[in-house]
Design an enzyme around this catalytic site. Structure first.
Site, mmCIF file in Angstrom:
data_model
loop_
_atom_site.group_PDB
_atom_site.id
_atom_site.type_symbol
_atom_site.label_atom_id
_atom_site.label_comp_id
_atom_site.label_asym_id
_atom_site.label_seq_id
_atom_site.Cartn_x
_atom_site.Cartn_y
_atom_site.Cartn_z
ATOM 1 N N HIS A 34 -18.610 5.233 41.363
ATOM 2 C CA HIS A 34 -20.037 5.499 41.143
ATOM 3 C C HIS A 34 -20.231 6.982 40.783
ATOM 4 O O HIS A 34 -19.604 7.841 41.393
ATOM 5 C CB HIS A 34 -20.809 5.188 42.421
ATOM 6 C CG HIS A 34 -22.259 5.541 42.354
ATOM 7 N ND1 HIS A 34 -23.181 4.755 41.695
ATOM 8 C CD2 HIS A 34 -22.954 6.619 42.836
ATOM 9 C CE1 HIS A 34 -24.374 5.327 41.801
ATOM 10 N NE2 HIS A 34 -24.261 6.459 42.480
ATOM 11 N N VAL B 273 -20.112 -8.858 12.454
ATOM 12 C CA VAL B 273 -19.690 -7.579 13.019
ATOM 13 C C VAL B 273 -19.652 -6.470 11.971
ATOM 14 O O VAL B 273 -20.241 -5.395 12.154
ATOM 15 C CB VAL B 273 -18.301 -7.727 13.684
ATOM 16 C CG1 VAL B 273 -17.811 -6.388 14.208
ATOM 17 C CG2 VAL B 273 -18.360 -8.755 14.819
ATOM 18 N N VAL C 252 -28.905 -16.165 0.239
ATOM 19 C CA VAL C 252 -28.868 -15.306 -0.952
ATOM 20 C C VAL C 252 -28.606 -16.182 -2.166
ATOM 21 O O VAL C 252 -27.609 -16.901 -2.241
ATOM 22 C CB VAL C 252 -27.767 -14.224 -0.818
ATOM 23 C CG1 VAL C 252 -27.626 -13.441 -2.121
ATOM 24 C CG2 VAL C 252 -28.086 -13.282 0.333
ATOM 25 N N ARG D 59 0.845 -1.210 0.000
ATOM 26 C CA ARG D 59 0.000 0.000 0.000
ATOM 27 C C ARG D 59 0.872 1.249 0.000
ATOM 28 O O ARG D 59 2.024 1.213 0.418
ATOM 29 C CB ARG D 59 -0.885 0.050 1.251
ATOM 30 C CG ARG D 59 -2.052 -0.900 1.287
ATOM 31 C CD ARG D 59 -2.818 -0.661 2.579
ATOM 32 N NE ARG D 59 -3.746 -1.729 2.863
ATOM 33 C CZ ARG D 59 -5.019 -1.734 2.490
ATOM 34 N NH1 ARG D 59 -5.509 -0.720 1.807
ATOM 35 N NH2 ARG D 59 -5.804 -2.749 2.784
ATOM 36 N N THR E 50 -5.266 -3.052 6.462
ATOM 37 C CA THR E 50 -6.722 -2.904 6.347
ATOM 38 C C THR E 50 -7.278 -2.088 7.512
ATOM 39 O O THR E 50 -8.097 -1.189 7.326
ATOM 40 C CB THR E 50 -7.391 -4.291 6.323
ATOM 41 O OG1 THR E 50 -7.024 -4.957 5.119
ATOM 42 C CG2 THR E 50 -8.905 -4.180 6.379
ATOM 43 N N GLY F 100 -17.507 -12.266 5.548
ATOM 44 C CA GLY F 100 -16.291 -12.720 6.213
ATOM 45 C C GLY F 100 -15.035 -12.296 5.478
ATOM 46 O O GLY F 100 -15.091 -11.558 4.485
ATOM 47 N N ARG F 101 -13.899 -12.783 5.968
ATOM 48 C CA ARG F 101 -12.609 -12.428 5.387
ATOM 49 C C ARG F 101 -11.772 -13.690 5.195
ATOM 50 O O ARG F 101 -11.963 -14.676 5.902
ATOM 51 C CB ARG F 101 -11.874 -11.424 6.289
ATOM 52 C CG ARG F 101 -12.653 -10.110 6.438
ATOM 53 C CD ARG F 101 -11.885 -9.101 7.260
ATOM 54 N NE ARG F 101 -10.646 -8.678 6.631
ATOM 55 C CZ ARG F 101 -10.563 -7.755 5.666
ATOM 56 N NH1 ARG F 101 -11.664 -7.158 5.230
ATOM 57 N NH2 ARG F 101 -9.404 -7.429 5.138
#
Length: 463
Positions: A442, A181, A235, A37, A43, A270-271
């Site tokens: 708290h 996710v 699908v 890159r 990524t 997914g990957r």
């Protein structure tokens, strides 16, 4: 003259690779990192974790202003969406962080070799026209989007996660293929900004791998927010006509098919590990059935001098898992003891509210033996109630005999931050009683973890 050009050469500058390179250099090893890159960070920094969080955060502000959350607190506004500016601040965040990695490389004297690396032998890689040798080579090439067979991604109508970040207008209707996710996070962004979002998931529940109670409660929350969830749905195909998509779906267990129309379809199923083009065959390194490189606990491959970390090896494809492995592999190469406890790696979904977990699900824990479970609703937490954040709960799973914490799962506005406490407690072998008797400030959301731990032994105070 040195036998090799470098002591360590890392292939890939994502969270695993760049961390491994920096740690190796800190330990006094001559280090290089190969990255194809134009920017470092992989990524995660370029098209994943960081830009998606920039859009998630901005879209939360927009929805709070538009959806009434601010009005409930006496702040009346009529927001106008400026998507160009929203996308601009996302790019600025990415630019700043990727540039930061480059500065860290210079500071630590890591050599950035720009290009794509291919093995010539176990101690040599070719980058462009040049060959570079190293005593140790670390494969940290990450992962890429898993394609859906028969569905072409054009990054206009049919997009992957990268394309979903770059949309220049809010789609009227969006279909997300995959209820994991990434699909839920990016679907949430565009729903908040005005899109009608339908999530299609092959399994009977969203968020595979998460605790059962969390999966059920999350589905209720997303539906309440206006998402349509089509679970147990397959699908069959995606057809693009005149700038619109027709998504053919049918029940996974058989039944009548239907067609969903969409302006944008996000493919998020997914990957897959990036091992193509590395020339692994030249060094006799095979991949397993999932396309991953197998290693031992020190991250050595079966080829002497070649190591692997991150998304290319088994385990969850998470940036923080890769980072920890990056530190560990560098320390192992340097002759130290680098260890990653793969039983305590948190997972977070950065939706609203956030969803997080670490350790075993209740289902997995019960398969191993008898457990005790404590739950506490965020509705009963003072800070969440004050902030108008009633959704979610904390769940602590402990071994029935030893009381050792086996898993913690939570849904809360700051669940991703809260889960760090649970991970640290588990790393030290804490019992639910250890958490229950630790003083929590708290009012904070984290008090819900304390209360859930108290609930393991049937003694929560506020329910």
């Amino acid at each position: 003259m040195a036998e090799y050009d470098y002591d360590v050469l890392v292939i890939g500058a994502g969270p695993g690779g760049y961390v491994a390179a920096i740690r190796a250099a800190q330990l006094g090893l001559r280090t290089a990192c190969v990255e194809s890159r134009t920017t470092l960070g992989g990524t995660c920094l370029n098209v994943g974790c960081i830009p998606s969080k920039a859009l998630l955060h901005a879209s939360e502000f927009f929805e709070a202003a538009k959806g009434g959350a601010m009005a409930k607190m006496g702040i009346k506004v009529d927001p106008e969406l400026d998507l160009d500016t929203m996308q601009g601040q996302r790019r600025d965040a990415v630019k700043g962080l990727t540039g930061g990695i480059e500065m860290l490389f210079k500071k630590n004297k890591v050599t950035w070799l720009k290009g794509h690396a291919t093995f010539e032998d176990a101690h040599t890689v070719k980058v462009g026209d040049d060959s570079h040798s190293a005593k140790n080579i670390v494969i940290a090439t990450g992962s890429s989007v898993t394609p859906l067979p028969g569905v072409e991604i054009d990054q206009k109508v049919v997009v992957d996660s990268t394309g979903a970040l770059e949309l220049d207008k809010v789609p009227g209707k969006m279909v997300v293929i995959g209820g994991g996710v990434i699909g839920l996070e990016l679907g949430s962004v565009w729903r908040r900004l005005g899109a009608e979002v339908t999530v299609v998931e092959y399994l009977d529940q969203i968020l595979p791998g998460f605790d059962g109670d969390v999966r059920k409660e999350s589905a209720k929350i997303f539906k309440k927010q206006g998402m349509t969830l089509k679970t147990a749905t397959k699908v069959m195909g995606v057809e693009v006509k005149k700038g619109r998509a027709m998504v053919s779906v049918e029940p996974a267990k058989g039944g009548d098919a239907e067609t969903l129309e969409a302006d944008v379809v996000l493919v998020s199923i997914g990957r897959k590990p990036n091992t193509d083009g590395l020339g692994l065959d030249k060094i006799g390194l095979e991949i397993n059935q999932r396309g991953q490189i197998e290693t031992d606990h020190q991250f050595r491959t079966k080829v002497d001098g070649v190591w692997a970390i991150g998304d290319v090896i088994p385990g969850p494809m998470l940036a923080h898992k890769a980072e920890d492995e990056g530190i560990a592999v560098a320390e192992n190469i340097a002759g130290l003891t680098g260890i990653v406890n793969h039983d305590v790696i948190p997972s977070v979904v950065y939706t609203w509210p956030e969803i997080a977990g670490v350790g075993l699900t209740e289902e997995a824990a019960k398969e191993r033996g008898e457990v005790k479970v404590g739950k506490f609703p965020m509705l009963a937490n003072s800070r969440a109630k004050t902030n108008h954040e009633p959704d979610g709960f904390v769940k602590v799973i402990a071994d029935a005999k030893t009381d050792r914490v086996l898993g913690v799962w939570c849904i809360a506005s700051v669940a991703g931050t809260m889960i760090a406490q649970a991970a640290q407690a588990m790393e030290f072998g804490a019992t639910s009683e250890d958490i229950a008797y630790t003083c929590h400030a708290h009012p904070t959301h984290s008090e819900a973890i304390k209360e859930a731990a108290m609930a393991v032994t049937g003694k929560p105070i506020h329910i």
